[in-house]
Design a protein around this motif. Structure first.
Motif, short mmCIF file in Angstrom:
data_model
loop_
_atom_site.label_atom_id
_atom_site.label_comp_id
_atom_site.label_asym_id
_atom_site.label_seq_id
_atom_site.Cartn_x
_atom_site.Cartn_y
_atom_site.Cartn_z
N PHE A 169 33.65 38.41 40.18
CA PHE A 169 34.70 37.64 39.52
C PHE A 169 35.37 38.56 38.52
CE2 PHE A 169 36.31 34.65 36.30
CZ PHE A 169 37.05 33.81 37.13
N SER A 170 36.66 38.80 38.71
CA SER A 170 37.38 39.77 37.89
C SER A 170 38.78 39.27 37.59
CB SER A 170 37.44 41.13 38.61
OG SER A 170 38.20 42.06 37.88
N ASN A 171 39.16 39.30 36.32
CA ASN A 171 40.51 38.90 35.90
C ASN A 171 40.89 37.51 36.39
OD1 ASN A 171 41.08 41.42 34.54
ND2 ASN A 171 41.37 42.35 36.55
N GLU A 190 34.77 44.66 32.72
CA GLU A 190 35.99 44.45 31.96
C GLU A 190 37.25 44.64 32.82
OE1 GLU A 190 35.95 46.70 28.35
OE2 GLU A 190 34.21 45.64 27.56
N GLY A 191 37.22 44.02 34.00
CA GLY A 191 38.38 44.04 34.88
C GLY A 191 38.39 45.15 35.90
N PRO A 219 41.51 30.69 42.09
CA PRO A 219 41.18 29.25 41.96
C PRO A 219 42.34 28.37 41.51
CG PRO A 219 39.41 30.59 41.09
CD PRO A 219 40.54 31.52 41.34
N PRO A 220 43.11 28.72 40.46
CA PRO A 220 44.20 27.82 40.03
C PRO A 220 45.26 27.61 41.12
CG PRO A 220 43.70 29.39 38.30
CD PRO A 220 42.97 29.86 39.53
N SER A 239 31.59 32.04 38.41
CA SER A 239 32.45 32.83 37.55
C SER A 239 31.88 33.10 36.16
CB SER A 239 33.80 32.14 37.40
OG SER A 239 33.64 30.84 36.85
N ALA A 240 31.09 32.17 35.62
CA ALA A 240 30.56 32.29 34.27
C ALA A 240 29.35 31.40 34.12
CB ALA A 240 31.64 31.89 33.25
#
Length: 326
Positions: free
Chosen positions: A187-189, A237-238, A206-207, A134-135
């Motif tokens: 991976f978006s928003n 940007e989404g 994921p959450p 994701s990052a």
């Protein structure tokens, strides 16, 4: 009256926290806002080209900076017997290649510019369909994901871990599409979005640890392109884009419209530039005017640039190119 209500220091502090897209939108309010927005505007870096030399020259790579037309030859012995699975924020997700005699199931994150190396827990050897993260691993929000499936019983398997953890967390979901491979991911928003070979779009949150399909009408928009072209995904940007590429024709770009739950083909993409790669595709804003609304496609054998609505042109041939941010 807009420029009389906020001090210049506070204005710059606020605008410096905006995304590039929001910064540009804010600059249209008035002349004062425009000057403040431009003064703190953060442009995205131009990606470099990263490619291995011949297989007989194992471990040697070329880094090419297109903005300065400079080429660097570097040796990365830590990449011997490995292959790339995903890239983001200047980091590569690397997996050992059993066919090259490496120990199976080993993963690590690697940054070529600094040679930083972060090991991940060993994952039981299996035919991984899709890997992503994701990052950058220096961020607390970094999550690495491995998507696979089992045939008997038929389940989608999603393994996740964060840098520093010693084991993967496995999630199992009943597989509604047992013969389709989820081979594209962005991976978006806050969610991982997967596109499979059947054109279905699924989202892993994921959450909540949920795996849901989005009711997006795919084939009606993609048509024959999905059957005859390579399908790649990218995000900005989404916003999610799908690119169909081919060797002998101009590619097509589609943007996901969540309000209409459908894909819209784009002749131009709002001044963006797409750098398409099978490992991961990058999208950049505010590059030079001649680079906007273009798609740069990397593939084994050559690197081509396609104006989305103009004639194609070709760059010098390079092998196995990927786009890498600094």
């Amino acid at each position: 009256m807009w420029n009389m209500k906020i001090s210049s220091d506070l204005m710059q502090e606020i605008l410096s926290r905006l995304s590039l897209k929001a910064n540009i939108q804010a600059s249209t309010v008035c002349e004062t806002w425009c000057e403040a927005a431009v003064s703190v505007r953060k442009l995205q870096p131009h990606p470099w080209l990263f490619c291995p030399l011949k297989e007989s020259d194992e471990g040697n790579y070329i880094l090419f900076d297109p903005s300065r037309s400079k080429t660097y030859k570097l040796n990365f012995p830590e990449l011997d017997g490995c292959e790339f699975s995903y890239l983001k924020d200047g980091w590569l997700l690397v997996v050992t290649n059993v066919l090259k005699g490496s120990v199976p199931g080993l993963f690590f994150l690697f940054k070529p510019f600094t040679r930083e190396h972060i090991n991940l827990p060993k994952l039981k050897p299996k035919a991984v369909c899709c890997l992503a993260f994701s990052a950058a691993p220096t961020s607390s929000s970094c999550l690495v994901i491995s998507l696979n499936y089992s045939r008997t019983p038929s389940y989608t398997l999603i393994d996740t871990c964060r840098p520093g953890e010693t084991v993967w967390t496995t999630h199992r979901f009943k597989n509604m599409f047992p013969y389709r491979t989820w081979n594209n991911c962005v991976f978006s928003n806050g969610k991982f979005c997967f596109l499979n070979t059947g054109g279905d779009l699924r989202v892993f949150d994921p959450p909540r640890a949920t795996w849901n399909i989005l009711p997006v009408k795919t084939w009606s928009a993609f048509g024959q392109k999905a059957l005859t072209s390579r399908m790649l995904m990218t995000e900005h940007e989404g916003d999610i884009f799908v690119v169909f590429t081919g060797r002998y024709y101009t590619p097509s770009v589609f943007k996901l419209n969540l309000k209409r739950m459908g894909w819209e083909e784009k002749g131009e993409i709002g001044g963006l530039t797409i750098f398409a790669s099978i490992h991961a595709s990058l999208t950049r804003a505010s590059l030079s005017e001649k680079e906007r609304n273009r798609l740069y496609q990397s593939r084994k054998g050559d690197l081509s640039t396609f104006p989305l609505v103009m004639k194609k042109s070709t760059f010098p041939a390079l092998q196995g190119i990927i786009f890498l941010t600094t």
